[in-house]
Write a protein that holds these residues in place. Sequence first.
Motif, mmCIF file in Angstrom:
data_model
loop_
_atom_site.group_PDB
_atom_site.id
_atom_site.type_symbol
_atom_site.label_atom_id
_atom_site.label_comp_id
_atom_site.label_asym_id
_atom_site.label_seq_id
_atom_site.Cartn_x
_atom_site.Cartn_y
_atom_site.Cartn_z
ATOM 1 N N LEU A 116 -23.733 15.441 -25.134
ATOM 2 C CA LEU A 116 -23.293 16.995 -24.924
ATOM 3 C C LEU A 116 -21.718 16.195 -25.036
ATOM 4 O O LEU A 116 -20.467 17.344 -24.955
ATOM 5 N N ASN A 117 -21.037 15.233 -24.460
ATOM 6 C CA ASN A 117 -19.294 14.938 -24.183
ATOM 7 C C ASN A 117 -19.057 15.717 -23.646
ATOM 8 O O ASN A 117 -18.012 16.665 -24.240
ATOM 9 N N LEU A 118 -19.213 16.534 -22.461
ATOM 10 C CA LEU A 118 -18.707 17.190 -22.049
ATOM 11 C C LEU A 118 -17.291 16.748 -21.036
ATOM 12 O O LEU A 118 -17.059 17.521 -20.842
ATOM 13 N N LYS A 121 -12.438 17.842 -22.584
ATOM 14 C CA LYS A 121 -12.637 18.521 -21.887
ATOM 15 C C LYS A 121 -11.929 18.559 -21.103
ATOM 16 O O LYS A 121 -11.151 19.381 -20.307
ATOM 17 N N TYR A 122 -12.434 17.517 -20.722
ATOM 18 C CA TYR A 122 -12.122 17.290 -18.989
ATOM 19 C C TYR A 122 -10.257 16.701 -18.841
ATOM 20 O O TYR A 122 -10.661 16.061 -18.985
ATOM 21 N N PRO A 195 -17.769 15.672 -14.873
ATOM 22 C CA PRO A 195 -18.592 14.330 -16.237
ATOM 23 C C PRO A 195 -18.285 13.499 -16.213
ATOM 24 O O PRO A 195 -17.528 11.669 -16.463
ATOM 25 N N THR A 217 -25.870 7.599 -20.384
ATOM 26 C CA THR A 217 -24.341 7.890 -20.705
ATOM 27 C C THR A 217 -23.305 6.487 -19.684
ATOM 28 O O THR A 217 -22.417 5.632 -19.884
#
Length: 336
Positions: A116-118, A121-122, A195, A217
């Motif tokens: 999901l590549n959360l 934007k972290y 994340p 991950t």
Amino acid sequence: MDMYMLLKLLVYQFTFSSQCPGHRPTYEFPHPLARVSQSAGYWLSYIVVDLLIWWGIRGYINEFRKRKLKLPPIAYFSTYHGSISHLPTGYMWSPHLVPKPIDWGPLVDVVGYCFLNLGSKYEPKEEFLQWIQKGTEPVYIGFGSMPLEDPKNTMGVILEALKVTGQRGIVDQGWGDLGNLMEVPDSVFLLKDCPHDWLFLQCAAVVHHGGAGTTATGLRAGCPTTIVPFFGDQFFWGDRVHQKGLGPAPIPIAKLSVEKLSNAIRFMLEPEVKSRAMELAKLIESEDGVGAAVDAFHRHLPPELPLPTSSSEDIDQPNPLQWFFIQIEKWCCPSC
């Protein structure tokens, strides 16, 4: 056509799983929910576990069929022969970690991880960012949503192991409240809600419970991994990581100790282990799990919707093993 089967064709024509090969028997490894040490029992473990799960949920399924779909009840083996072998299936893990078993056949694809590549934007808090930058890469330790019988004792083991090995550590407090209301040294940072795909890139190695997503991950980030399994398929992923030389043998949470965690940290920090982890990370990064999953979905779609068949044609004659389990099921749950 049976409405239930129509729904399966339209909604579940291609079945995806990211966690474990629980639906597709193989002779190469046991069902991830079964601890089977002898290869002779691998294939049978899938039948036994699936049957136990079916006995637990059969009432809900047949009640739904009866009340909502106006359909007769079904029996596990007599209707589906104990598997979904007639449906195309895609497993969303890296074939470089768990290759597709040779006995799964053409209806099965191992498509690669789908992320999901959360973390893209972290934005970390300044305090956390400064802590990361002022020292060597830390070791991440966290167990996510897993319950802990004695969080204080577990945290004591973690702190002592980090001290013994001379490592900085990020401790994810998780649902187990690790480190809650405790004083920790400056070399340890207590963390919540970050994340993993951003966090693990900052770490030298990771220690966690072995959930499928967390394992994926960590390996994608090139982190040597120690898995501390609590239950379920976590033992399966721990074994896979260890077999690839990416971490030590899994340490069940009940057996976690300062000595075992210290040895695990030392093992993960060995240069050759890090090298193997980085090699796998490059292979995972080169995969396109989403694209491969879409391609597999379209490849297995039938050119047209199958026509209804008579009930006598729907079900093949069971083999002797299936017949045996059918009799057990009839004896154990005659009303279902």
